[in-house]
Design a protein around this motif. Structure first.
Motif, PDB file in Angstrom:
ATOM      1  N   UNK A 113       0.830  -1.218   0.000  1.00 53.88           N
ATOM      2  CA  UNK A 113       0.000   0.000   0.000  1.00 53.88           C
ATOM      3  C   UNK A 113       0.858   1.258   0.000  1.00 53.88           C
ATOM      4  N   UNK A 114       2.015   1.193   0.686  1.00 58.25           N
ATOM      5  CA  UNK A 114       2.895   2.362   0.760  1.00 58.25           C
ATOM      6  C   UNK A 114       3.902   2.417  -0.384  1.00 58.25           C
ATOM      7  N   UNK A 115       3.935   1.375  -1.216  1.00 59.08           N
ATOM      8  CA  UNK A 115       4.870   1.355  -2.330  1.00 59.08           C
ATOM      9  C   UNK A 115       6.313   1.149  -1.921  1.00 59.08           C
ATOM     10  N   UNK A 116       6.522   0.357  -0.867  1.00 55.87           N
ATOM     11  CA  UNK A 116       7.869   0.097  -0.342  1.00 55.87           C
ATOM     12  C   UNK A 116       8.256  -1.331  -0.698  1.00 55.87           C
ATOM     13  N   UNK A 117       9.461  -1.564  -1.192  1.00 50.69           N
ATOM     14  CA  UNK A 117       9.876  -2.944  -1.490  1.00 50.69           C
ATOM     15  C   UNK A 117       9.882  -3.797  -0.216  1.00 50.69           C
ATOM     16  N   UNK A 118       9.209  -4.910  -0.265  1.00 47.52           N
ATOM     17  CA  UNK A 118       9.144  -5.794   0.901  1.00 47.52           C
ATOM     18  C   UNK A 118      10.512  -6.370   1.243  1.00 47.52           C
ATOM     19  N   UNK A 119      11.342  -6.587   0.232  1.00 44.66           N
ATOM     20  CA  UNK A 119      12.649  -7.201   0.469  1.00 44.66           C
ATOM     21  C   UNK A 119      13.509  -6.357   1.401  1.00 44.66           C
ATOM     22  N   UNK A 120      13.421  -5.032   1.277  1.00 40.42           N
ATOM     23  CA  UNK A 120      14.198  -4.157   2.140  1.00 40.42           C
ATOM     24  C   UNK A 120      13.761  -4.265   3.593  1.00 40.42           C
ATOM     25  N   UNK A 121      12.467  -4.392   3.808  1.00 42.89           N
ATOM     26  CA  UNK A 121      11.950  -4.566   5.165  1.00 42.89           C
ATOM     27  C   UNK A 121      12.384  -5.909   5.713  1.00 42.89           C
ATOM     28  N   UNK A 122      12.236  -6.960   4.894  1.00 37.31           N
ATOM     29  CA  UNK A 122      12.568  -8.316   5.339  1.00 37.31           C
ATOM     30  C   UNK A 122      14.046  -8.447   5.685  1.00 37.31           C
ATOM     31  N   UNK A 123      14.911  -7.900   4.845  1.00 39.59           N
ATOM     32  CA  UNK A 123      16.345  -8.021   5.113  1.00 39.59           C
ATOM     33  C   UNK A 123      16.765  -7.192   6.318  1.00 39.59           C
ATOM     34  N   UNK A 124      16.083  -6.078   6.559  1.00 43.51           N
ATOM     35  CA  UNK A 124      16.367  -5.290   7.760  1.00 43.51           C
ATOM     36  C   UNK A 124      15.934  -6.037   9.011  1.00 43.51           C
ATOM     37  N   UNK A 125      14.872  -6.803   8.891  1.00 46.52           N
ATOM     38  CA  UNK A 125      14.335  -7.532  10.043  1.00 46.52           C
ATOM     39  C   UNK A 125      15.054  -8.844  10.300  1.00 46.52           C
ATOM     40  N   UNK A 126      15.778  -9.363   9.304  1.00 44.51           N
ATOM     41  CA  UNK A 126      16.365 -10.705   9.411  1.00 44.51           C
ATOM     42  C   UNK A 126      17.171 -10.928  10.685  1.00 44.51           C
ATOM     43  N   UNK A 127      18.156 -10.089  11.034  1.00 40.89           N
ATOM     44  CA  UNK A 127      18.893 -10.332  12.277  1.00 40.89           C
ATOM     45  C   UNK A 127      18.151  -9.845  13.514  1.00 40.89           C
ATOM     46  N   UNK A 128      17.172  -8.967  13.330  1.00 47.03           N
ATOM     47  CA  UNK A 128      16.425  -8.444  14.482  1.00 47.03           C
ATOM     48  C   UNK A 128      15.501  -9.504  15.067  1.00 47.03           C
ATOM     49  N   UNK A 129      14.933 -10.339  14.224  1.00 48.70           N
ATOM     50  CA  UNK A 129      13.990 -11.355  14.698  1.00 48.70           C
ATOM     51  C   UNK A 129      14.632 -12.364  15.644  1.00 48.70           C
TER      52      UNK A 129
END
Length: 272
Positions: A113-129
């Protein structure tokens, strides 16, 4: 009695007149740590802190719902006839796979909806999870739950009689699977941060490595846990879920050859 890790005498912490359930407190601390690392990595990609906070809020809400739903669905026999207990989260019972899957779905919708690439969010979250998961697992220590088979190793965990399964009432110490998963997840954080710094990966691959790394660790831990769990074909449901995630993430990150190798390995493990 051999040396062992003691279990806490209470499952809550008292601060003056305020009583905090330790399980919920550890989950909250894990969320804060994961949100901090995600925000730091996401803003380094040029996004605003406000956007990171908005994504985090949606992910946390969806993750809690998904985690509890996954636990109830996979362990539904525990709540049969007592369905009113299904949302008593403070008593324990949050399934990490459900949290990740539902949060990912909600964040995908938000990103689209916001037009943001999901991959960037996912890769940022990868070590945080895994950082959040490592901290949250200490809630199981306070609840004296999700421990492994009886053992006399020096790092065994003492479990009070009221928290033991009936077939182990004569045993006092067990494998501290909460600690195993905590250590595994912290190591996974380090590996993912190193990989992200050392290599240039295709978008989304770092998150795939997180799924693969977490699933591999959770798989061997599931084999030594003795808590009640629903089974499929005589095997814990979580084991089947981990095998599916391992094969899928291996195929995503490394291709069909790796997925086939993981499938062969999973069949050997399933026969044990």
């Amino acid at each position: 009695m051999p040396a062992a890790i003691p279990s806490p005498g209470a499952d809550s912490l008292e601060i003056g007149s305020l009583e905090l359930r330790a399980y919920g407190l550890m989950i909250a601390l894990g969320v804060v740590a994961a949100a901090w690392l995600f925000t730091r990595r996401f803003t380094q990609r040029g996004h605003s802190q406000e956007l990171a906070s908005s994504i985090t809020a949606w992910a946390v809400i969806a993750g809690l719902i998904g985690a509890r739903a996954y636990h109830v669905v996979t362990d539904w026999k525990t709540y049969e006839g007592n369905w009113g207990e299904t949302w008593q989260i403070w008593e324990g019972g949050l399934g990490i796979p459900g949290a990740v899957m539902v949060a990912a779905l909600v964040v995908w919708a938000y990103a689209r909806r916001r037009g943001i690439p999901l991959s960037g969010i996912a890769d940022s979250a990868a070590p945080a999870l895994p950082l959040g998961q490592a901290i949250g697992r200490w809630g199981n220590w306070f609840n004296q739950e999700l421990y492994g088979r009886p053992t006399d190793v020096p790092w065994a965990l003492e479990i009070d009689p009221e928290h033991r399964r009936f077939q182990y009432l004569d045993r006092e110490t067990f494998h501290p699977t909460f600690l195993y998963e905590c250590i595994w997840n912290l190591a996974l954080v380090g590996v993912l941060l190193w990989v992200a710094k050392r290599f240039t990966l295709k978008p989304g691959r770092l998150f795939g490595l997180y799924v693969l790394g977490y699933s591999l660790g959770r798989l061997w831990i599931e084999f030594i846990r003795v808590d009640f769990a629903s089974e499929l074909a005589g095997v814990r449901v979580n084991i089947w879920v981990m095998l599916a995630l391992i094969i899928g993430s291996a195929a995503y990150c490394f291709g069909v050859v790796a997925a086939r190798a993981m499938w062969i390995l999973s069949r050997k493990l399933a026969r044990r």
